[in-house]
Design a protein around this motif. Sequence first.
Motif, PDB file in Angstrom:
ATOM      1  N   ARG A 131     100.492  43.018  17.725  1.00 38.71           N
ATOM      2  CA  ARG A 131      99.220  43.738  17.847  1.00 38.71           C
ATOM      3  C   ARG A 131      98.809  44.323  16.502  1.00 38.71           C
ATOM      4  NH1 ARG A 131     100.310  46.337  23.120  1.00 38.71           N
ATOM      5  NH2 ARG A 131      99.209  45.093  24.658  1.00 38.71           N
ATOM      6  N   ALA A 132      99.787  44.854  15.767  1.00 38.25           N
ATOM      7  CA  ALA A 132      99.486  45.476  14.478  1.00 38.25           C
ATOM      8  C   ALA A 132      99.039  44.432  13.459  1.00 38.25           C
ATOM      9  CB  ALA A 132     100.707  46.237  13.958  1.00 38.25           C
ATOM     10  N   ARG A 133      99.568  43.225  13.561  1.00 36.96           N
ATOM     11  CA  ARG A 133      99.301  42.179  12.578  1.00 36.96           C
ATOM     12  C   ARG A 133      99.375  40.825  13.273  1.00 36.96           C
ATOM     13  NH1 ARG A 133      99.075  43.295   7.408  1.00 36.96           N
ATOM     14  NH2 ARG A 133      99.932  45.348   7.742  1.00 36.96           N
ATOM     15  N   PRO A 134      98.325  40.454  13.995  1.00 35.21           N
ATOM     16  CA  PRO A 134      98.397  39.231  14.810  1.00 35.21           C
ATOM     17  C   PRO A 134      98.528  37.985  13.942  1.00 35.21           C
ATOM     18  CG  PRO A 134      96.442  40.566  15.319  1.00 35.21           C
ATOM     19  CD  PRO A 134      97.011  41.078  14.047  1.00 35.21           C
ATOM     20  N   ASP A 135      99.617  37.286  14.059  1.00 39.38           N
ATOM     21  CA  ASP A 135      99.809  36.063  13.287  1.00 39.38           C
ATOM     22  C   ASP A 135     100.644  35.076  14.087  1.00 39.38           C
ATOM     23  OD1 ASP A 135     100.253  34.071  11.417  1.00 39.38           O
ATOM     24  OD2 ASP A 135     100.161  35.519   9.776  1.00 39.38           O
ATOM     25  N   VAL A 173     111.463  50.843  14.731  1.00 44.03           N
ATOM     26  CA  VAL A 173     110.528  51.927  15.023  1.00 44.03           C
ATOM     27  C   VAL A 173     109.740  52.328  13.775  1.00 44.03           C
ATOM     28  CG1 VAL A 173     110.426  54.375  15.613  1.00 44.03           C
ATOM     29  CG2 VAL A 173     111.738  52.813  17.024  1.00 44.03           C
ATOM     30  N   THR A 174     110.406  52.373  12.616  1.00 46.91           N
ATOM     31  CA  THR A 174     109.671  52.739  11.401  1.00 46.91           C
ATOM     32  C   THR A 174     108.742  51.603  10.978  1.00 46.91           C
ATOM     33  OG1 THR A 174     111.507  51.985  10.028  1.00 46.91           O
ATOM     34  CG2 THR A 174     111.386  54.336  10.493  1.00 46.91           C
ATOM     35  N   ALA A 175     109.155  50.365  11.210  1.00 47.57           N
ATOM     36  CA  ALA A 175     108.326  49.227  10.807  1.00 47.57           C
ATOM     37  C   ALA A 175     107.129  49.073  11.742  1.00 47.57           C
ATOM     38  CB  ALA A 175     109.149  47.945  10.800  1.00 47.57           C
ATOM     39  N   ALA A 176     107.317  49.405  13.035  1.00 46.68           N
ATOM     40  CA  ALA A 176     106.249  49.227  14.013  1.00 46.68           C
ATOM     41  C   ALA A 176     105.108  50.207  13.758  1.00 46.68           C
ATOM     42  CB  ALA A 176     106.799  49.414  15.430  1.00 46.68           C
ATOM     43  N   ASP A 177     105.436  51.340  13.158  1.00 54.28           N
ATOM     44  CA  ASP A 177     104.430  52.389  12.992  1.00 54.28           C
ATOM     45  C   ASP A 177     104.604  52.997  11.603  1.00 54.28           C
ATOM     46  OD1 ASP A 177     102.779  54.590  13.215  1.00 54.28           O
ATOM     47  OD2 ASP A 177     104.247  55.770  14.341  1.00 54.28           O
ATOM     48  N   PRO A 178     104.132  52.291  10.564  1.00 50.39           N
ATOM     49  CA  PRO A 178     104.460  52.700   9.195  1.00 50.39           C
ATOM     50  C   PRO A 178     103.841  54.043   8.786  1.00 50.39           C
ATOM     51  CG  PRO A 178     103.422  50.521   9.275  1.00 50.39           C
ATOM     52  CD  PRO A 178     103.220  51.162  10.601  1.00 50.39           C
ATOM     53  N   GLY A 179     102.946  54.600   9.625  1.00 55.23           N
ATOM     54  CA  GLY A 179     102.239  55.858   9.371  1.00 55.23           C
ATOM     55  C   GLY A 179     102.896  56.891   8.491  1.00 55.23           C
ATOM     56  N   GLU A 180     102.955  58.094   8.997  1.00 58.06           N
ATOM     57  CA  GLU A 180     103.443  59.188   8.162  1.00 58.06           C
ATOM     58  C   GLU A 180     104.894  59.495   8.487  1.00 58.06           C
ATOM     59  OE1 GLU A 180     100.777  62.582   8.290  1.00 58.06           O
ATOM     60  OE2 GLU A 180      99.210  61.154   8.765  1.00 58.06           O
ATOM     61  N   TRP A 181     105.795  58.882   7.762  1.00 62.06           N
ATOM     62  CA  TRP A 181     107.213  59.153   7.975  1.00 62.06           C
ATOM     63  C   TRP A 181     107.685  60.179   6.955  1.00 62.06           C
ATOM     64  CZ3 TRP A 181     109.876  57.915  12.127  1.00 62.06           C
ATOM     65  CH2 TRP A 181     109.366  56.900  12.945  1.00 62.06           C
ATOM     66  N   THR A 182     107.992  61.378   7.460  1.00 61.90           N
ATOM     67  CA  THR A 182     108.582  62.382   6.582  1.00 61.90           C
ATOM     68  C   THR A 182     110.097  62.287   6.688  1.00 61.90           C
ATOM     69  OG1 THR A 182     108.588  63.989   8.354  1.00 61.90           O
ATOM     70  CG2 THR A 182     106.637  63.935   6.944  1.00 61.90           C
ATOM     71  N   LEU A 228     113.578  45.644  24.882  1.00 58.49           N
ATOM     72  CA  LEU A 228     113.206  46.483  23.739  1.00 58.49           C
ATOM     73  C   LEU A 228     112.626  45.634  22.600  1.00 58.49           C
ATOM     74  CD1 LEU A 228     113.268  49.014  21.964  1.00 58.49           C
ATOM     75  CD2 LEU A 228     115.652  48.501  21.482  1.00 58.49           C
ATOM     76  N   PHE A 229     113.301  44.561  22.258  1.00 54.93           N
ATOM     77  CA  PHE A 229     112.827  43.735  21.145  1.00 54.93           C
ATOM     78  C   PHE A 229     111.548  42.977  21.510  1.00 54.93           C
ATOM     79  CE2 PHE A 229     117.431  43.898  19.771  1.00 54.93           C
ATOM     80  CZ  PHE A 229     117.174  44.822  18.772  1.00 54.93           C
ATOM     81  N   VAL A 230     111.428  42.587  22.775  1.00 53.79           N
ATOM     82  CA  VAL A 230     110.194  41.925  23.213  1.00 53.79           C
ATOM     83  C   VAL A 230     109.011  42.879  23.077  1.00 53.79           C
ATOM     84  CG1 VAL A 230     108.983  41.018  25.237  1.00 53.79           C
ATOM     85  CG2 VAL A 230     111.309  40.254  24.738  1.00 53.79           C
ATOM     86  N   VAL A 231     109.220  44.115  23.529  1.00 48.90           N
ATOM     87  CA  VAL A 231     108.153  45.121  23.434  1.00 48.90           C
ATOM     88  C   VAL A 231     107.784  45.362  21.966  1.00 48.90           C
ATOM     89  CG1 VAL A 231     107.730  47.607  23.695  1.00 48.90           C
ATOM     90  CG2 VAL A 231     108.590  46.274  25.626  1.00 48.90           C
ATOM     91  N   LEU A 232     108.802  45.486  21.110  1.00 49.67           N
ATOM     92  CA  LEU A 232     108.534  45.739  19.694  1.00 49.67           C
ATOM     93  C   LEU A 232     107.869  44.534  19.037  1.00 49.67           C
ATOM     94  CD1 LEU A 232     111.794  47.655  18.748  1.00 49.67           C
ATOM     95  CD2 LEU A 232     109.490  48.584  18.942  1.00 49.67           C
ATOM     96  N   ALA A 233     108.205  43.330  19.492  1.00 49.44           N
ATOM     97  CA  ALA A 233     107.551  42.129  18.961  1.00 49.44           C
ATOM     98  C   ALA A 233     106.074  42.130  19.343  1.00 49.44           C
ATOM     99  CB  ALA A 233     108.254  40.871  19.484  1.00 49.44           C
TER     100      ALA A 233
END
Lengths: 225, 107
Positions: free
Chosen positions: A174-178, A111-120, A164-169
């Motif tokens: 999407r965040a970094r298409p490779d 979850v933190t890796a998928a959305d590196p945004g503002e993690w407090t 869950l892992f398929v969705v996160l993959a």
Amino acid sequence: MERRSPVPAIVVPVGLGLFSLGLAFGLVVVHAGLAWWWATVFTAVVYAGSLEFLLVGLAVAATPLLQVAATTLIVNLRHVFYALSFPLDRVDRWWAKAYSTYALTDEAYAVTAADPGEWTSRRILLVQIIFQVAWVSGATIGALVGTALPVERVQGLDFALTALFVVLAIDAYRARPDPVFACCAAVCAVVAWLLAPGQMLVWAFVGYTVVLVGRLGLARRGAHG
Amino acid sequence: MADPSHIVAMVAVSAAITWALRALPFAVLAPMRRSVVVRYLSLHMPLGIMVILALYTVRDVPASGPLDAWAAMAALVVTVALQLWRRNALVSIVGGTLVNVLLVSLL
């Protein structure tokens, strides 16, 4: 001032996924012949999903501690990689850091890796606490239900983890298409499964890391040459 | 079946090792976070790790018979399609899991 939600939206489906997987784990515990409260103890103290499923079998077989230690080491060695990018430096106090590393599961990392945004600090801890509560309560309820009712016919709940892992993959893609990296990872997983089925995760991660380092090396040589 | 004190010891051993594996690398890797290699790895790790974890969770499916394999395949297609279409993780996870549970339990 705009109010931000205290946790990202992805936490809800992941929490529900953990809860339903917890239900499945609770059922596995009582079907193996262990008392229902072991489900609570396993999930609250060890708190490492795939290892806990293995531990049930090891407990039933009264496996020696040395072998339990070796299994833990192999199954959870992948967590070493999470230290590369998990934002632990944003967690404030030492005891919070201690909990944050303790609760650094695949899902928390994902979850933190998928959305590196503002993690407090608060956001990270809240997410981890929600995940652990979902997992422990799911397992406890599953074990209690399994004790009370004959629910052998409900199977296949463990697919929640796959989904869950398929969705996160897909989100990571999407965040970094490779496509090259995605295919390399799949090849690493299959090769590791064929060559070392017992230590699939570790070898797949090692292989994938080697691929990444190799590609970085090639890119740098290209840039200099 | 192991006696309760042995299971308690098993739980303690696995918990301690798991925590060590999660916490100690930070001490080793923290100084390396600024390195180009480590930053490159942390950028490209998530996709690969998710793909590997997803495949890991289905590793026993081929051995558990054609019915389970087809059910998992159908559930996988539903999960991917829902995620591409609706972009809602909850819908995708619940939808895929429901398909798998129904197919495996009822057939």
